[in-house]
Design a protein around this motif. Structure first.
Motif, PDB file in Angstrom:
ATOM      1  N   SER A   1     -80.800  79.999  39.981  1.00 36.19           N
ATOM      2  CA  SER A   1     -79.438  79.598  39.608  1.00 36.19           C
ATOM      3  C   SER A   1     -78.785  80.613  38.676  1.00 36.19           C
ATOM      4  CB  SER A   1     -79.435  78.208  38.972  1.00 36.19           C
ATOM      5  OG  SER A   1     -80.097  78.236  37.731  1.00 36.19           O
ATOM      6  N   ALA A   2     -79.587  81.490  38.045  1.00 35.52           N
ATOM      7  CA  ALA A   2     -79.035  82.540  37.193  1.00 35.52           C
ATOM      8  C   ALA A   2     -78.441  83.683  38.017  1.00 35.52           C
ATOM      9  CB  ALA A   2     -80.114  83.080  36.248  1.00 35.52           C
ATOM     10  N   LEU A   3     -78.764  83.726  39.318  1.00 34.86           N
ATOM     11  CA  LEU A   3     -78.220  84.764  40.200  1.00 34.86           C
ATOM     12  C   LEU A   3     -76.785  84.428  40.579  1.00 34.86           C
ATOM     13  CD1 LEU A   3     -81.289  85.131  42.613  1.00 34.86           C
ATOM     14  CD2 LEU A   3     -80.664  86.666  40.746  1.00 34.86           C
ATOM     15  N   SER A   4     -76.071  85.407  41.095  1.00 37.28           N
ATOM     16  CA  SER A   4     -74.705  85.164  41.556  1.00 37.28           C
ATOM     17  C   SER A   4     -74.741  84.253  42.787  1.00 37.28           C
ATOM     18  CB  SER A   4     -74.016  86.484  41.901  1.00 37.28           C
ATOM     19  OG  SER A   4     -74.579  87.044  43.076  1.00 37.28           O
ATOM     20  N   ASP A   5     -73.605  83.671  43.115  1.00 36.87           N
ATOM     21  CA  ASP A   5     -73.526  82.783  44.282  1.00 36.87           C
ATOM     22  C   ASP A   5     -73.928  83.505  45.556  1.00 36.87           C
ATOM     23  OD1 ASP A   5     -72.712  80.670  42.702  1.00 36.87           O
ATOM     24  OD2 ASP A   5     -70.569  80.945  43.129  1.00 36.87           O
ATOM     25  N   GLU A   6     -73.501  84.765  45.684  1.00 32.68           N
ATOM     26  CA  GLU A   6     -73.831  85.556  46.872  1.00 32.68           C
ATOM     27  C   GLU A   6     -75.343  85.798  46.953  1.00 32.68           C
ATOM     28  OE1 GLU A   6     -73.111  90.100  48.176  1.00 32.68           O
ATOM     29  OE2 GLU A   6     -71.282  88.957  47.737  1.00 32.68           O
ATOM     30  N   GLU A   7     -75.945  86.109  45.806  1.00 31.58           N
ATOM     31  CA  GLU A   7     -77.391  86.341  45.774  1.00 31.58           C
ATOM     32  C   GLU A   7     -78.161  85.054  46.060  1.00 31.58           C
ATOM     33  OE1 GLU A   7     -78.110  89.987  42.675  1.00 31.58           O
ATOM     34  OE2 GLU A   7     -77.475  88.069  41.821  1.00 31.58           O
ATOM     35  N   GLN A   8     -77.683  83.925  45.547  1.00 35.05           N
ATOM     36  CA  GLN A   8     -78.321  82.639  45.820  1.00 35.05           C
ATOM     37  C   GLN A   8     -78.284  82.327  47.310  1.00 35.05           C
ATOM     38  OE1 GLN A   8     -77.026  79.351  43.350  1.00 35.05           O
ATOM     39  NE2 GLN A   8     -76.745  80.712  41.601  1.00 35.05           N
ATOM     40  N   SER A   9     -77.158  82.591  47.932  1.00 34.18           N
ATOM     41  CA  SER A   9     -77.023  82.374  49.371  1.00 34.18           C
ATOM     42  C   SER A   9     -77.971  83.283  50.142  1.00 34.18           C
ATOM     43  CB  SER A   9     -75.575  82.613  49.796  1.00 34.18           C
ATOM     44  OG  SER A   9     -75.441  82.475  51.183  1.00 34.18           O
ATOM     45  N   SER A  10     -78.066  84.524  49.705  1.00 34.71           N
ATOM     46  CA  SER A  10     -78.966  85.483  50.337  1.00 34.71           C
ATOM     47  C   SER A  10     -80.424  85.038  50.208  1.00 34.71           C
ATOM     48  CB  SER A  10     -78.766  86.855  49.699  1.00 34.71           C
ATOM     49  OG  SER A  10     -79.695  87.780  50.187  1.00 34.71           O
ATOM     50  N   VAL A  11     -80.803  84.551  49.024  1.00 30.95           N
ATOM     51  CA  VAL A  11     -82.169  84.064  48.791  1.00 30.95           C
ATOM     52  C   VAL A  11     -82.468  82.896  49.722  1.00 30.95           C
ATOM     53  CG1 VAL A  11     -83.585  82.796  47.110  1.00 30.95           C
ATOM     54  CG2 VAL A  11     -82.444  84.901  46.438  1.00 30.95           C
ATOM     55  N   THR A  12     -81.546  81.964  49.840  1.00 28.13           N
ATOM     56  CA  THR A  12     -81.748  80.808  50.710  1.00 28.13           C
ATOM     57  C   THR A  12     -81.911  81.238  52.156  1.00 28.13           C
ATOM     58  OG1 THR A  12     -80.428  79.447  49.209  1.00 28.13           O
ATOM     59  CG2 THR A  12     -80.769  78.582  51.416  1.00 28.13           C
ATOM     60  N   ASP A  13     -81.085  82.177  52.607  1.00 22.46           N
ATOM     61  CA  ASP A  13     -81.184  82.670  53.984  1.00 22.46           C
ATOM     62  C   ASP A  13     -82.523  83.366  54.228  1.00 22.46           C
ATOM     63  OD1 ASP A  13     -78.648  81.701  54.447  1.00 22.46           O
ATOM     64  OD2 ASP A  13     -77.667  83.650  54.263  1.00 22.46           O
ATOM     65  N   MET A  14     -82.948  84.185  53.262  1.00 18.28           N
ATOM     66  CA  MET A  14     -84.226  84.892  53.418  1.00 18.28           C
ATOM     67  C   MET A  14     -85.394  83.905  53.435  1.00 18.28           C
ATOM     68  SD  MET A  14     -83.947  88.458  51.274  1.00 18.28           S
ATOM     69  CE  MET A  14     -83.060  87.892  49.835  1.00 18.28           C
ATOM     70  N   LEU A  15     -85.351  82.893  52.574  1.00 16.28           N
ATOM     71  CA  LEU A  15     -86.418  81.898  52.544  1.00 16.28           C
ATOM     72  C   LEU A  15     -86.504  81.149  53.868  1.00 16.28           C
ATOM     73  CD1 LEU A  15     -86.027  80.400  48.953  1.00 16.28           C
ATOM     74  CD2 LEU A  15     -88.045  81.553  49.872  1.00 16.28           C
ATOM     75  N   ALA A  16     -85.357  80.848  54.453  1.00 20.50           N
ATOM     76  CA  ALA A  16     -85.336  80.109  55.715  1.00 20.50           C
ATOM     77  C   ALA A  16     -85.870  80.933  56.878  1.00 20.50           C
ATOM     78  CB  ALA A  16     -83.910  79.646  56.018  1.00 20.50           C
ATOM     79  N   SER A  17     -85.804  82.268  56.775  1.00 21.22           N
ATOM     80  CA  SER A  17     -86.216  83.106  57.903  1.00 21.22           C
ATOM     81  C   SER A  17     -87.655  83.621  57.790  1.00 21.22           C
ATOM     82  CB  SER A  17     -85.253  84.296  58.035  1.00 21.22           C
ATOM     83  OG  SER A  17     -85.398  85.152  56.925  1.00 21.22           O
ATOM     84  N   LEU A  18     -88.377  83.238  56.732  1.00 19.09           N
ATOM     85  CA  LEU A  18     -89.743  83.728  56.566  1.00 19.09           C
ATOM     86  C   LEU A  18     -90.705  83.065  57.550  1.00 19.09           C
ATOM     87  CD1 LEU A  18     -90.163  83.799  52.671  1.00 19.09           C
ATOM     88  CD2 LEU A  18     -89.719  85.721  54.195  1.00 19.09           C
ATOM     89  N   SER A  19     -91.617  83.873  58.079  1.00 16.24           N
ATOM     90  CA  SER A  19     -92.679  83.338  58.931  1.00 16.24           C
ATOM     91  C   SER A  19     -93.753  82.719  58.044  1.00 16.24           C
ATOM     92  CB  SER A  19     -93.282  84.457  59.782  1.00 16.24           C
ATOM     93  OG  SER A  19     -93.995  85.357  58.952  1.00 16.24           O
ATOM     94  N   LYS A  20     -94.721  82.061  58.655  1.00 17.31           N
ATOM     95  CA  LYS A  20     -95.825  81.457  57.896  1.00 17.31           C
ATOM     96  C   LYS A  20     -96.603  82.520  57.120  1.00 17.31           C
ATOM     97  CE  LYS A  20     -95.453  77.131  59.100  1.00 17.31           C
ATOM     98  NZ  LYS A  20     -95.114  76.098  58.134  1.00 17.31           N
ATOM     99  N   ASP A  21     -96.869  83.665  57.760  1.00 15.91           N
ATOM    100  CA  ASP A  21     -97.582  84.749  57.077  1.00 15.91           C
ATOM    101  C   ASP A  21     -96.787  85.270  55.887  1.00 15.91           C
ATOM    102  OD1 ASP A  21     -99.719  84.601  58.817  1.00 15.91           O
ATOM    103  OD2 ASP A  21     -98.963  86.185  60.135  1.00 15.91           O
TER     104      ASP A  21
END
Length: 114
Positions: free
Chosen positions: A42-62
């Protein structure tokens, strides 16, 4: 005035902690921030938070397993980091994991010249 003690009941469950599940916390939902990192993200900018969420959603199990390993390694020094620094470190780890995704189409190529 007469008090009838038989009508008074004591709630013995109120003093016990029955609402907490035993064991480690469940993993976050796909795209969710791992427990304990919410304030750092939450300390990140809104754009960075959105980017983090997108990256987390696209991670494989490995990649999720690798992320957990790297976060466990970061835990020892996390007390000395501010929320901004911890959020940036988390985003950097995610970025490195996301950019190292193998191209699944190239995994099926067969070298016919061998």
């Amino acid at each position: 005035m007469q008090i009838n003690a038989a009508n008074q009941s004591v709630n013995t469950l109120a003093s016990q902690d029955v609402a907490r599940p035993k064991g480690p916390p469940p993993p976050p939902p796909q795209g969710g921030v791992p427990p304990g990192l919410e304030t750092a993200v939450s300390a990140l900018s809104d754009e960075e938070q959105s980017s983090v969420t997108d990256m987390l959603a696209s991670l494989s199990k490995d990649q999720q397993s690798s992320l957990k390993t790297q976060l466990d390694g970061l835990r020892d020094g996390a007390e000395s980091l501010s929320n901004e620094e911890l959020g940036a470190a988390f985003k950097d780890i995610l970025t490195s994991l996301s950019t190292n995704q193998p191209d699944s189409s190239s995994l099926n190529l067969v070298d016919t010249f061998a």
